[in-house]
Write an enzyme that holds these catalytic residues in place. Structure first.
Site, PDB file in Angstrom:
ATOM      1  NE  ARG A 104      -3.832   0.634   1.863  1.00 58.73           N
ATOM      2  CZ  ARG A 104      -5.066   0.682   2.368  1.00 58.73           C
ATOM      3  NH1 ARG A 104      -5.297   1.338   3.493  1.00 58.73           N
ATOM      4  NH2 ARG A 104      -6.065   0.069   1.772  1.00 58.73           N
ATOM      5  CG  HIS A 131      -8.203   0.106  -3.090  1.00 49.13           C
ATOM      6  ND1 HIS A 131      -7.468  -1.022  -2.759  1.00 49.13           N
ATOM      7  CD2 HIS A 131      -8.853   0.480  -1.941  1.00 49.13           C
ATOM      8  CE1 HIS A 131      -7.674  -1.314  -1.494  1.00 49.13           C
ATOM      9  NE2 HIS A 131      -8.500  -0.427  -0.974  1.00 49.13           N
ATOM     10  CD  GLN A 134     -12.915  -1.675  -1.256  1.00 56.61           C
ATOM     11  OE1 GLN A 134     -12.134  -1.651  -0.320  1.00 56.61           O
ATOM     12  NE2 GLN A 134     -14.149  -2.145  -1.119  1.00 56.61           N
ATOM     13  CG  ASP A 222     -13.447   6.291  -1.202  1.00 59.64           C
ATOM     14  OD1 ASP A 222     -13.424   6.205   0.045  1.00 59.64           O
ATOM     15  OD2 ASP A 222     -12.409   6.223  -1.903  1.00 59.64           O
ATOM     16  CB  CYS A 262     -14.134   1.256  -0.372  1.00 58.09           C
ATOM     17  SG  CYS A 262     -13.681   2.989  -0.188  1.00 58.09           S
ATOM     18  NE  ARG A 290     -10.161  -5.236  -0.044  1.00 59.05           N
ATOM     19  CZ  ARG A 290      -9.445  -4.246   0.476  1.00 59.05           C
ATOM     20  NH1 ARG A 290     -10.046  -3.179   0.975  1.00 59.05           N
ATOM     21  NH2 ARG A 290      -8.122  -4.285   0.485  1.00 59.05           N
TER      22      ARG A 290
HETATM   23  N1   CP Z   1     -11.235  -0.202   2.113  1.00 67.76           N
HETATM   24  C1   CP Z   1      -9.978  -0.281   2.564  1.00 67.76           C
HETATM   25  O1   CP Z   1      -9.009  -0.492   1.815  1.00 67.76           O
HETATM   26  O2   CP Z   1      -9.850  -0.118   3.914  1.00 67.76           O
HETATM   27  P1   CP Z   1      -8.485   0.085   4.731  1.00 67.76           P
HETATM   28  O3   CP Z   1      -7.919   1.418   4.301  1.00 67.76           O
HETATM   29  O4   CP Z   1      -8.895   0.069   6.170  1.00 67.76           O
HETATM   30  O5   CP Z   1      -7.548  -1.020   4.383  1.00 67.76           O
HETATM   31  N1  NVA Z   2      -9.858   6.739  -1.506  1.00 65.80           N
HETATM   32  C1  NVA Z   2      -9.545   6.277  -0.177  1.00 65.80           C
HETATM   33  C2  NVA Z   2      -9.767   4.804  -0.079  1.00 65.80           C
HETATM   34  C3  NVA Z   2      -9.471   4.207   1.274  1.00 65.80           C
HETATM   35  C4  NVA Z   2      -9.680   2.734   1.316  1.00 65.80           C
HETATM   36  C5  NVA Z   2      -8.105   6.632   0.153  1.00 65.80           C
HETATM   37  O1  NVA Z   2      -7.242   6.471  -0.703  1.00 65.80           O
HETATM   38  O2  NVA Z   2      -7.848   7.079   1.273  1.00 65.80           O
END
Ligand code: CP
Ligand code: NVA
Length: 303
Positions: A104, A131, A134, A222, A262, A290
């Site tokens: 990430r 993502h 997701q 989101d 999400c 997930r």
């Molecule tokens: N939706 C999602 O990726 O959640 P987190 O940021 O908690 O991993």
């Molecule tokens: N768009 C959000 C998604 C989190 C799962 C972010 O990047 O923070």
């Protein structure tokens, strides 16, 4: 040849369906108490995080445990990705120890670079651009609830961000029509929209949430400000005022439309608490899925 999951645009619709079918199978068997620990026995996944996480971290780690493997959490303070040594060296060294890398990151180029230099599969656990994990969990959720994907319409209310981008990829591959309602200046990436249209997919960019919701089978949202956008969060709060999924908007959508997010959510901003807890909402099924979708990805890439 190792296979990565950096972007769903790199995966064919057949490959994505293979993930969804396997995910559904693993989920059914998990509920029936079947032991899956032989699938990744002795395998290790490195999980590199530059940003916080609840779902991604816990679902990947739990997924590895359920498949008989092991996961190592490497937080921002552990390996200091981008600060302590090159991404290239991290990819090469990790490949000498582990069987897969989930990352990430902020810049999407970092996950691409990890994939380029690692000799083990690399999975994108969210970048500023995409993502994909997701979107896989989300497609599994819609498929479970509606028993089909092709021909459905997904309306995204909000920012043209990483989650929206991977949903565009998934919708294009699986035959859903995608539309977004967003303020001017917050549209999804032009190249991603162009890619989807090149695949023959329908992608509409609208301004009015109600126009997007009309005739939709899924209402998705989101956060307005993503991780790393803290400095412009206030500006975005103003720009997105009115782009909220609430009961009124749900009533514009098709009967039985699903409400999706999400998570994490900012209740009262992109979605009301009432909408998130309404009978239309499947937000916690998404979070659960997930786990199942990623277990399928891990089983396919690491075994
Ligand atoms: N939706 C999602 O990726 O959640 P987190 O940021 O908690 O991993
Ligand atoms: N768009 C959000 C998604 C989190 C799962 C972010 O990047 O923070």
């Amino acid at each position: 040849m190792k296979r990565d999951l950096v972007s769903l645009s790199d995966w064919s619709s057949e490959e994505i369906w293979e993930v969804l079918e396997l995910a559904a199978h693993l989920k059914r068997e998990l509920r029936a108490g079947v032991d899956h620990r032989h699938i990744l026995a002795g395998k290790t996944l490195a999980m590199v995080f530059q940003k916080p996480s609840l779902r991604t971290r816990v679902s990947f780690e739990t997924g590895m445990t359920q498949l008989g493997g092991h996961a190592i959490y490497l937080g921002p303070e552990d390996i200091k990705l981008g600060k302590r040594e090159t991404t290239e060296d991290i990819a090469i060294v990790l490949s000498r120890y582990v069987d897969g890398i989930m990352a990430r990151v902020f810049e999407h180029e970092i996950v691409e670079e990890l994939a380029r230099f690692a000799t083990v599969p690399v999975i994108n656990g969210l970048s500023d651009l995409l993502h994909p994990c997701q979107a896989l969990g989300d497609m599994l959720t819609i498929w479970e609830k509606r028993r089909r994907l092709e021909g459905l319409t997904l309306a995204f209310i909000g920012d043209g961000n990483n989650v929206a981008h991977s949903l565009i990829h998934a919708c294009a591959r699986l035959g859903l029509s995608f539309r977004i309602a967003c303020p001017e200046g917050y549209e999804p990436d032009e190249a991603i929209v162009a890619w989807a249209r090149d695949q023959g997919a329908e992608v509409k960019i609208l301004r009015e949430p109600k126009e997007a919701a009309r005739g939709a089978d899924v209402l998705y949202t989101d956060v307005w400000a993503s991780m790393g956008e803290e400095a412009i969060a206030e500006k975005k709060r103003h720009a997105f005022s009115g782009y909220t999924i609430d009961q009124d908007l749900i009533e514009q959508a098709n009967p039985g439309a699903l409400v999706m997010h999400c998570l994490p959510a900012h209740y009262g901003e992109e979605i009301t608490y009432e909408a998130a807890r309404s009978p239309s909402s499947v937000i916690f099924d998404q979070a659960e899925n997930r786990l199942h979708a990623q277990k399928a990805v891990l089983a396919l890439l690491l075994s």
